[in-house]
Design a protein around this motif. Sequence first.
Motif, mmCIF file in Angstrom:
data_model
loop_
_atom_site.group_PDB
_atom_site.id
_atom_site.type_symbol
_atom_site.label_atom_id
_atom_site.label_comp_id
_atom_site.label_asym_id
_atom_site.label_seq_id
_atom_site.Cartn_x
_atom_site.Cartn_y
_atom_site.Cartn_z
ATOM 1 N N ALA A 122 126.692 61.459 17.513
ATOM 2 C CA ALA A 122 126.993 60.035 17.686
ATOM 3 C C ALA A 122 125.829 59.461 18.481
ATOM 4 C CB ALA A 122 128.314 59.826 18.407
ATOM 5 N N GLY A 123 124.935 58.760 17.798
ATOM 6 C CA GLY A 123 123.717 58.300 18.459
ATOM 7 C C GLY A 123 122.874 59.506 18.814
ATOM 8 N N GLU A 124 122.509 59.617 20.075
ATOM 9 C CA GLU A 124 121.721 60.762 20.518
ATOM 10 C C GLU A 124 122.581 61.881 21.102
ATOM 11 O OE1 GLU A 124 118.216 59.955 22.739
ATOM 12 O OE2 GLU A 124 117.771 58.140 21.606
ATOM 13 N N ALA A 125 123.868 61.624 21.230
ATOM 14 C CA ALA A 125 124.781 62.621 21.777
ATOM 15 C C ALA A 125 125.243 63.576 20.678
ATOM 16 C CB ALA A 125 125.986 61.949 22.410
ATOM 17 N N GLU A 126 125.220 64.863 20.991
ATOM 18 C CA GLU A 126 125.679 65.880 20.052
ATOM 19 C C GLU A 126 126.750 66.723 20.732
ATOM 20 O OE1 GLU A 126 123.655 69.796 18.225
ATOM 21 O OE2 GLU A 126 122.651 67.924 17.636
ATOM 22 N N THR A 127 127.855 66.951 20.021
ATOM 23 C CA THR A 127 128.920 67.799 20.543
ATOM 24 C C THR A 127 129.149 68.951 19.571
ATOM 25 O OG1 THR A 127 130.636 66.472 19.470
ATOM 26 C CG2 THR A 127 130.108 65.919 21.751
ATOM 27 N N VAL A 128 129.718 70.026 20.100
ATOM 28 C CA VAL A 128 130.070 71.165 19.259
ATOM 29 C C VAL A 128 131.453 71.650 19.668
ATOM 30 C CG1 VAL A 128 128.938 72.850 20.769
ATOM 31 C CG2 VAL A 128 129.318 73.412 18.371
ATOM 32 N N ARG A 129 132.246 71.999 18.680
ATOM 33 C CA ARG A 129 133.591 72.520 18.919
ATOM 34 C C ARG A 129 133.731 73.845 18.191
ATOM 35 N NH1 ARG A 129 133.742 69.028 22.347
ATOM 36 N NH2 ARG A 129 135.041 67.183 22.332
ATOM 37 N N GLY A 147 130.999 57.789 7.815
ATOM 38 C CA GLY A 147 129.762 57.561 8.549
ATOM 39 C C GLY A 147 129.495 58.530 9.683
ATOM 40 N N ASP A 148 130.458 59.396 10.031
ATOM 41 C CA ASP A 148 130.239 60.389 11.097
ATOM 42 C C ASP A 148 129.260 61.467 10.613
ATOM 43 O OD1 ASP A 148 131.961 59.191 12.873
ATOM 44 O OD2 ASP A 148 133.567 60.666 12.658
ATOM 45 N N GLU A 149 128.210 61.707 11.382
ATOM 46 C CA GLU A 149 127.249 62.749 11.041
ATOM 47 C C GLU A 149 127.758 64.077 11.605
ATOM 48 O OE1 GLU A 149 122.448 63.483 11.072
ATOM 49 O OE2 GLU A 149 123.298 62.194 12.617
ATOM 50 N N HIS A 150 127.796 65.102 10.757
ATOM 51 C CA HIS A 150 128.345 66.381 11.192
ATOM 52 C C HIS A 150 127.760 67.545 10.401
ATOM 53 C CE1 HIS A 150 130.911 64.915 7.940
ATOM 54 N NE2 HIS A 150 131.258 66.171 7.698
ATOM 55 N N ARG A 151 128.036 68.742 10.900
ATOM 56 C CA ARG A 151 127.516 69.972 10.312
ATOM 57 C C ARG A 151 128.451 71.110 10.693
ATOM 58 N NH1 ARG A 151 122.592 73.621 12.325
ATOM 59 N NH2 ARG A 151 122.153 74.633 10.342
ATOM 60 N N ALA A 152 128.744 71.999 9.732
ATOM 61 C CA ALA A 152 129.590 73.165 9.987
ATOM 62 C C ALA A 152 128.733 74.427 9.953
ATOM 63 C CB ALA A 152 130.694 73.260 8.937
ATOM 64 N N VAL A 153 128.922 75.290 10.956
ATOM 65 C CA VAL A 153 128.171 76.539 11.047
ATOM 66 C C VAL A 153 129.178 77.678 11.247
ATOM 67 C CG1 VAL A 153 126.408 77.821 12.303
ATOM 68 C CG2 VAL A 153 126.191 75.334 12.047
ATOM 69 N N PRO A 154 129.401 78.494 10.201
ATOM 70 C CA PRO A 154 130.359 79.593 10.347
ATOM 71 C C PRO A 154 129.775 80.746 11.153
ATOM 72 C CG PRO A 154 129.333 79.695 8.197
ATOM 73 C CD PRO A 154 128.819 78.441 8.864
ATOM 74 N N ASP A 155 130.651 81.468 11.847
ATOM 75 C CA ASP A 155 130.283 82.710 12.522
ATOM 76 C C ASP A 155 130.761 83.840 11.624
ATOM 77 O OD1 ASP A 155 129.202 81.464 14.818
ATOM 78 O OD2 ASP A 155 131.211 81.229 15.662
ATOM 79 N N GLY A 156 129.960 84.189 10.629
ATOM 80 C CA GLY A 156 130.370 85.162 9.624
ATOM 81 C C GLY A 156 131.125 84.471 8.503
ATOM 82 N N PRO A 157 131.737 85.223 7.602
ATOM 83 C CA PRO A 157 132.468 84.636 6.489
ATOM 84 C C PRO A 157 133.653 83.791 6.966
ATOM 85 C CG PRO A 157 132.062 86.959 6.092
ATOM 86 C CD PRO A 157 131.685 86.696 7.520
ATOM 87 N N ALA A 158 133.884 82.689 6.267
ATOM 88 C CA ALA A 158 134.998 81.795 6.613
ATOM 89 C C ALA A 158 135.527 81.119 5.356
ATOM 90 C CB ALA A 158 134.541 80.739 7.618
ATOM 91 N N HIS A 159 136.814 80.825 5.394
ATOM 92 C CA HIS A 159 137.460 80.016 4.369
ATOM 93 C C HIS A 159 137.920 78.733 5.044
ATOM 94 C CE1 HIS A 159 137.885 83.907 2.254
ATOM 95 N NE2 HIS A 159 137.812 83.157 1.177
ATOM 96 N N VAL A 160 137.602 77.609 4.420
ATOM 97 C CA VAL A 160 138.001 76.316 4.982
ATOM 98 C C VAL A 160 138.619 75.460 3.889
ATOM 99 C CG1 VAL A 160 136.261 76.371 6.808
ATOM 100 C CG2 VAL A 160 135.709 75.299 4.632
ATOM 101 N N LEU A 161 139.510 74.599 4.296
ATOM 102 C CA LEU A 161 140.123 73.620 3.410
ATOM 103 C C LEU A 161 139.501 72.279 3.748
ATOM 104 C CD1 LEU A 161 142.524 73.245 1.326
ATOM 105 C CD2 LEU A 161 143.804 72.370 3.284
#
Length: 103
Positions: free
Chosen positions: A61-68, A81-95
Motif C-alpha cells: 500500500a504505497g511504500e508500505a509492505e506487509t507480510v502475513r 486494486g490491492d497489490e499483492h504476492r503469494a509465496v508458498p513455503d513448499g507445496p501448497a493448495h489454495v482456493l
Amino acid sequence: MNFIHPRLFEPGQAWQGLDVAKFDGVTVRVHWTDQPYRWHVNDGQEVFVVLQGAVRMYHRAGEAETVREMGPGDICTFAEGDEHRAVPDGPAHVLVIEREGSI
C-alpha cells in the motif's frame, strides 16, 4: 454433485488451477503451487484460502509492505486494486475466488 479432493490435485506446474465453479462472472479455483506468484493487481475483489501447506502473503500500500503467514484454514481478502504476492513455503493448495478472467 461434484466432490473434489484438493490434496490429490498436483498438476506439476505452479499455479495451474482446477476449476471448481463459475457463476455470475466469478470463478472458484483450487491452485497447486510450490513457486512464488508475481506481484499483481486484480481487477476485482479476491478471496484467498490456504487449504494445505503454508503461504506468506505480501501486500503493498504505497511504500508500505506487509507480510502475513498463512496456514490451512486461513483466509485473506483483497479489494480491487490491492497489490499483492503469494509465496508458498513448499507445496501448497489454495482456493481462490475472483472475477472471471482476472490474473
